[in-house]
Design a protein around this motif. Structure first.
Motif, PDB file in Angstrom:
ATOM      1  N   LEU A 216       0.845  -1.190   0.000  1.00  4.68           N
ATOM      2  CA  LEU A 216       0.000   0.000   0.000  1.00  4.68           C
ATOM      3  C   LEU A 216       0.882   1.242   0.000  1.00  4.68           C
ATOM      4  N   SER A 217       0.493   2.243  -0.769  1.00  5.06           N
ATOM      5  CA  SER A 217       1.245   3.495  -0.804  1.00  5.06           C
ATOM      6  C   SER A 217       0.486   4.572  -0.042  1.00  5.06           C
ATOM      7  N   PHE A 219      -0.152   8.518  -0.174  1.00  4.56           N
ATOM      8  CA  PHE A 219      -0.009   9.696  -1.022  1.00  4.56           C
ATOM      9  C   PHE A 219       1.078   9.472  -2.078  1.00  4.56           C
ATOM     10  N   GLY A 220       1.149   8.252  -2.577  1.00  3.03           N
ATOM     11  CA  GLY A 220       2.124   7.927  -3.613  1.00  3.03           C
ATOM     12  C   GLY A 220       3.468   7.471  -3.084  1.00  3.03           C
ATOM     13  N   TYR A 221       3.726   7.595  -1.800  1.00  4.72           N
ATOM     14  CA  TYR A 221       4.994   7.152  -1.208  1.00  4.72           C
ATOM     15  C   TYR A 221       4.847   5.707  -0.728  1.00  4.72           C
ATOM     16  N   THR A 222       5.778   4.864  -1.148  1.00  2.00           N
ATOM     17  CA  THR A 222       5.718   3.458  -0.730  1.00  2.00           C
ATOM     18  C   THR A 222       6.410   3.218   0.605  1.00  2.00           C
ATOM     19  N   ASP A 223       7.222   4.172   1.033  1.00  2.26           N
ATOM     20  CA  ASP A 223       8.009   4.014   2.260  1.00  2.26           C
ATOM     21  C   ASP A 223       8.834   2.735   2.221  1.00  2.26           C
ATOM     22  N   SER A 224       9.373   2.454   1.024  1.00  6.38           N
ATOM     23  CA  SER A 224      10.266   1.319   0.861  1.00  6.38           C
ATOM     24  C   SER A 224      11.531   1.553   1.691  1.00  6.38           C
ATOM     25  N   ALA A 375       3.090  14.294   3.706  1.00 10.14           N
ATOM     26  CA  ALA A 375       2.388  13.006   3.606  1.00 10.14           C
ATOM     27  C   ALA A 375       2.475  12.246   4.926  1.00 10.14           C
ATOM     28  N   ALA A 376       3.658  12.240   5.530  1.00  9.35           N
ATOM     29  CA  ALA A 376       3.842  11.524   6.792  1.00  9.35           C
ATOM     30  C   ALA A 376       3.011  12.142   7.910  1.00  9.35           C
ATOM     31  N   ALA A 377       3.002  13.469   7.982  1.00  5.24           N
ATOM     32  CA  ALA A 377       2.244  14.143   9.037  1.00  5.24           C
ATOM     33  C   ALA A 377       0.746  13.927   8.876  1.00  5.24           C
ATOM     34  N   ARG A 378       0.277  13.964   7.632  1.00  3.39           N
ATOM     35  CA  ARG A 378      -1.157  13.757   7.404  1.00  3.39           C
ATOM     36  C   ARG A 378      -1.578  12.339   7.790  1.00  3.39           C
ATOM     37  N   THR A 379      -0.713  11.385   7.519  1.00  2.22           N
ATOM     38  CA  THR A 379      -1.005  10.002   7.871  1.00  2.22           C
ATOM     39  C   THR A 379      -1.126   9.835   9.384  1.00  2.22           C
ATOM     40  N   LEU A 380      -0.333  10.584  10.136  1.00  3.30           N
ATOM     41  CA  LEU A 380      -0.333  10.430  11.585  1.00  3.30           C
ATOM     42  C   LEU A 380      -1.532  11.093  12.259  1.00  3.30           C
TER      43      LEU A 380
END
Length: 405
Positions: A216-217, A219-224, A375-380
């Protein structure tokens, strides 16, 4: 309240800053470009293990653990660790270098606090050594998982084993090629009282029936390479010795796991906001629209002043929560923990958004970390419980303080 850091924490902060400046900042863009290349999906940047060894040698290893664990942890309090998490948060992927990356941190705390000696020997020690990584499987796509009592994954007794069936998603860490163990939350008794139906069990990632359905990505970031996965559990069989703490104690473990993790998340967010403030401040003297540099515009100064205020306000609130957790425990600090989880992501989003606006086109691209920070902040605002849940619980608790029953 005295938020002066201990000498131990101050020394580690300086050492950490020097480490990042010497070894990490020079290769930050190289690592990001490596993971942006589709050919490297779910591969580890080749230099990571060497960096981790340097961190070990420098004594910057497992600094997240709130109490000492042999020679593998310096045994910092939450208040002592908080500024270290902030420093790591300035580079999204840097926490792993110091073995302080979620979900491993929470999983290690669970194993250290609730695991039996055999479970600790088999899984905690290699996690503490950085030899393997782990995943945490709680959220499900078919139910409102913001209320963990809704989860439907079944953990059914069958002789000396448990048989697990269900579907999980946003399973952080599961895509990492070094991920070897998952902590799975499910129900061992659907008829028990609401908060004692759940249990947690250890499931090796190579167990038959555990299938990664898709990555799952965000906001387009896979956080690989660690990523987030949707996982099917189809008649997954594990021995009963893999159960953590006892049947019906999964919700109790979850509450114990999430308290310190929320401190970690919030301090990393403050690190992102602080770096964003620095980036936009530097930008103001580099750009000259309408014949004058940006720093001479009142509106720009106001944005920067407000950002500085909001960062410091939030930092002090998070330190207050950390201090209370150290003194009276997670349960007594639950209102402050709820406050920081509500306030910090929203503050970070505002500051990062101002930075993006000041940088213009550069702010939304990949030349700076701002877009990924956003993207990271919105996810949190969702991870570890959405804002609405924390506000509901905090509101109820606050009302009860002032209403006689």
């Amino acid at each position: 309240m005295n938020f002066d850091y201990s000498d131990k924490s101050i020394a580690l902060q300086e050492k950490l800053k020097d480490f990042l400046e010497t070894y990490v900042h020079p290769i930050e863009k190289e690592v990001e470009l490596f993971h942006q290349n589709p050919e490297n999906s779910w591969k580890r940047w080749p230099g990571m293990e060497a960096l981790k060894q340097k961190a070990k040698n420098a004594g910057l290893w497992n600094v997240f653990l709130p109490s000492a664990y042999g020679e593998l942890s310096p045994g910092l309090s939450n208040l002592e660790y908080a500024p270290l998490a902030e420093i790591m948060g300035r580079i999204i992927w840097s926490s792993e270098i110091f073995n302080c990356s979620p979900p491993d941190t929470g999983n290690m705390e669970v194993l250290a606090k609730y695991g039996n000696p055999d479970q600790q020997d088999k899984w905690l020690k290699p996690l503490l050594n950085g030899e393997i990584r782990s995943a945490f499987l709680m959220t499900e796509p078919d139910v409102a998982s913001s209320d963990a009592t809704n989860i439907e994954t079944s953990i059914i007794s069958d002789g000396n084993d448990y048989v697990i069936n269900g579907r999980k998603w946003w399973s952080s860490g599961a895509m990492d090629p070094n991920c070897k163990i998952a902590i799975v939350m499910g129900k061992t008794n659907f008829d028990a009282p609401r908060h004692v139906q759940q249990s947690m069990v250890l499931v090796p990632m190579d167990t038959p029936g555990l299938k990664i359905e898709r990555a799952l990505s965000v906001f387009g970031y896979t956080d690989s390479p660690e990523g987030h996965a949707e996982i099917i559990l189809d008649n997954v069989r594990v021995p009963k010795s893999n159960l953590l703490l006892g049947e019906g104690r999964g919700f109790e473990i979850a509450q114990g796991r999430l308290g310190p993790g929320r401190i970690h998340h919030c301090m990393r967010l403050i690190g992102m906001a602080q770096r964003s403030l620095e980036i936009m401040s530097k930008r103001t003297v580099q750009r000259k629209p309408f014949g004058r540099t940006l720093d001479t515009f009142s509106s720009i100064r106001q944005d920067i002043a407000l950002s500085a205020c909001e960062i410091e306000q939030t930092r002090l609130l998070v330190l207050s929560a950390a201090d209370k957790m150290d003194k009276v425990g997670n349960k007594e600090a639950k209102d402050l923990i709820a406050m920081i989880k509500i306030v910090t992501p929203q503050m970070a989003l505002r500051v990062i958004d101002r930075a993006i606006q000041i940088l213009g086109g550069k702010g939304v691209g990949s030349d700076t970390p701002l877009a990924h920070f956003y993207a990271a902040a919105r996810t949190l605002r969702l991870a570890d419980g959405p804002d609405e849940v924390h506000m509901s619980q905090l509101g109820k608790s606050t009302i009860n303080k002032y209403v006689k029953k």
